[in-house]
Design an enzyme around this catalytic site. Structure first.
Site, short mmCIF file in Angstrom:
data_model
loop_
_atom_site.label_atom_id
_atom_site.label_comp_id
_atom_site.label_asym_id
_atom_site.label_seq_id
_atom_site.Cartn_x
_atom_site.Cartn_y
_atom_site.Cartn_z
CE LYS A 271 -3.24 2.61 2.99
NZ LYS A 271 -4.10 2.58 4.19
CG ASP A 276 -5.51 7.83 4.90
OD1 ASP A 276 -6.40 8.51 4.35
OD2 ASP A 276 -5.74 6.78 5.55
CE LYS A 283 -6.61 8.44 8.37
NZ LYS A 283 -7.29 7.33 9.05
CG ASP A 294 -1.91 5.07 5.09
OD1 ASP A 294 -1.75 3.98 5.66
OD2 ASP A 294 -3.00 5.45 4.64
CD GLU A 355 -6.67 5.25 2.62
OE1 GLU A 355 -7.66 5.31 3.39
OE2 GLU A 355 -5.52 4.98 3.04
NE ARG A 357 -10.78 -1.15 3.72
CZ ARG A 357 -11.33 -1.39 4.91
NH1 ARG A 357 -12.46 -2.06 4.99
NH2 ARG A 357 -10.73 -1.00 6.02
#
Ligand code: BES
Ligand code: MN
Ligand code: ZN
Length: 503
Positions: A271, A276, A283, A294, A355, A357
């Site tokens: 990933k 993020d 968030k 991330d 996001e 996934r």
């Protein structure tokens, strides 16, 4: 850090400091004798307990042909390789603090160490060298030093040279082990650099460029797809996450082919969310800056491929890194959107913060379709839920192959990068059903790490030897743990260990 391996007695090595590894057993008599023989004072032993990670300094008059500083490094009972890792890490961390330029490890007892820790001189040397690199790591490339009184004062001095000294027969084993350990340590530290770089210093394109650089060092092929190519391939997951961004996504494929016939092909998928924010499902501000980490899975994959190549492991390793940031804006994807991924599977995006996934969905489908690998493993800082379950030191993992699961678990134990398995039972698939699309990207309350894994499973197209490793905790542990800031490069050692086992 340059490595030398010499057939010398530790006491007669020219270095800024000589390291003596000492077990709790030796502490009683032998340590005192050792210091006496070296002409050092005994004072250091007063407060030294010799547990793994304990450090004490001792000093002696030296002619300039040998080290005047001695570093006593505890290895506890010395009966597990892990203790040596802890010791070497503590030593080089201390050495950097002391601005030591050249360091020597007295390895005259390495045959004994190997025996008592049920390992080999080769393996122990690899552990010592890798841990030495790890402990010496500092992230200071964004410090200009402009505000220091003396120029560059805030920057650490790096350890230029590390010598392994032994008069024993196992010198050749030490040499090959230490060489391999240095490679793994360097790759792990390179992964840490990538993870520590903040969003404004590491875009998707810069992450791809880092993979290209790794390819040059390791001598393997790297292909970077730009937004046009990603669009042509209809990677709807990656494109959806990228919609809110000012910067284009990248999709990077690394291909290390060993000389001669590869025993297996392993695809590693990481990933690569360079930052993020959560997107429209924004968030909270508190802790959001940590989301520069991330892309920990991507960093780990890039550097594991580099390590495999430089170690010349006899497996073909494909690294796949989908990359973008996840930003809110007028063009960002919206909660409730339904997107079509590369595989044609449609996804209801209930939460734009789930996001990772979405981009992994395309990457897993791509790896399976293009390479049909024997083994497929993805690594991702995927869920906060995994941190709730296991905390920061351990990664969660999932696999549809019990043999692979066992190999992963064992690789975790051997590398010190521990992983713990969760189930992929069918009950959890119920939680990600969607009324309007093939699947939903979140699973509601409970089992967040598992529903994320069940989501990924939909995109492996029936692959029989897949594992997903959720490294949200260990990739970038919360403050309070290690005093060196931030990234751990978690997963590089784990994957190298696994790849060795598969070859
Ligand atoms: N990158 C985060 C997961 C994460 C959290 C990594 C904390 C490291 C530390 C991921 O994209 C995320 O936001 N996951 C959500 C999923 C949820 C919306 C279903 C989470 O874990 O809250
Ligand atoms: Mn997120
Ligand atoms: Zn994320």
């Amino acid at each position: 850090m340059r490595l030398t391996v010499t057939a010398k007695e530790g006491g007669s090595i020219k270095a800024d400091a000589l390291v003596l590894f000492i077990s709790t057993k030796e502490l009683k008599k032998e340590a005192a004798k050792l210091l006496k023989n070296l002409g050092a004072d005994q004072g250091a032993l007063k407060d030294f307990k010799a547990s793994a990670g304990d450090i004490a300094m001792a000093y002696r008059e030296a002619s300039g042909k040998s080290a005047s500083r001695l570093i006593l490094a505890g290895i506890g009972d010395g009966d597990k390789p892990e203790l040596f890792r802890k010791a070497a890490q503590a030593v080089t961390s201390k050495a950097v603090d002391l601005k030591i330029g050249t360091l020597a490890f007295d390895c005259s007892a390495s045959a004994q160490w190997a025996k008592q820790s049920k390992s080999t001189a080769d393996e122990l040397a690899a552990i010592l060298a890798g841990a030495a690199q790890y402990g010496a790591y500092r992230f200071e490339r964004l410090k200009s030093g402009k505000l220091d009184k003396k120029k560059g004062e805030s920057k650490s001095k790096e350890i230029r040279e590390l010598a392994f000294a032994s008069l024993g027969d196992e010198l050749a084993a030490i040499k090959s082990g230490a060489n391999a350990g240095m490679i793994v340590g360097e790759c792990q530290n390179a992964a840490r650099d990538l993870v520590n770089l903040p969003g404004n210093h590491l875009s998707a394109e810069e992450l791809a460029a880092a993979a290209v650089e790794a390819g040059k060092r390791g001598g393997f092929e790297v292909t970077v797809f730009d937004k046009a190519k990603i669009t042509e391939l209809q990677m709807g997951g990656l494109l959806a996450v990228n919609k809110g961004s000012q910067q284009p996504p990248t999709f990077t494929v690394m291909d290390y082919k060993p000389e001669g016939k590869a025993k297996k092909t392993v695809a590693l998928v990481g990933k690569g969310v360079t930052f993020d924010s959560g997107g429209i499902s924004l968030k909270p501000a508190q802790g959001m800056e940590e989301m520069k980490s991330d892309m920990g899975g991507a960093a780990c994959v890039i550097e594991a491929v580099e390590a495999a190549a430089r170690l010349e492991l006899p497996v073909r390793v494909i690294g796949v890194v989908p990359a973008t940031d996840n930003m809110p804006s007028g063009s960002a994807q919206k909660p409730g959107d339904v997107i079509t991924t590369m595989s044609g599977i449609t996804v209801e995006v209930g939460n734009t913060d789930a996001e990772g996934r979405l981009i992994l969905a395309d990457a897993l489908a791509y790896a399976k379709k293009e390479y049909d690998p024997d083994v497929m493993i993805d690594l991702a800082t995927l869920t906060g839920a995994c941190i709730v379950a296991l905390g920061y030191p351990v990664a969660g993992f999932f696999s549809n192959d019990d043999a692979l699961a066992e190999q992963l678990f064992k690789s975790g134990q051997a590398s010190g990068e521990k992983v713990w398995q969760f189930p992929l039972w069918g009950e959890y698939a119920e939680m990600i059903k969607s009324d309007v699309a093939d699947v939903h990207n979140t699973g509601g309350r409970g089992a967040g790490a598992i529903t994320a894994a069940k989501f990924l499973e939909k995109f492996i197209d029936g692959h029989k030897h897949w594992a997903h490793v959720d490294i949200a905790g260990p990739a970038f542990p919360a403050k309070g743990g290690s005093k060196v800031s931030g990234a751990t490069g978690f997963g590089v050692r784990l994957l190298v260990e696994l790849l060795k086992g598969l070859s």
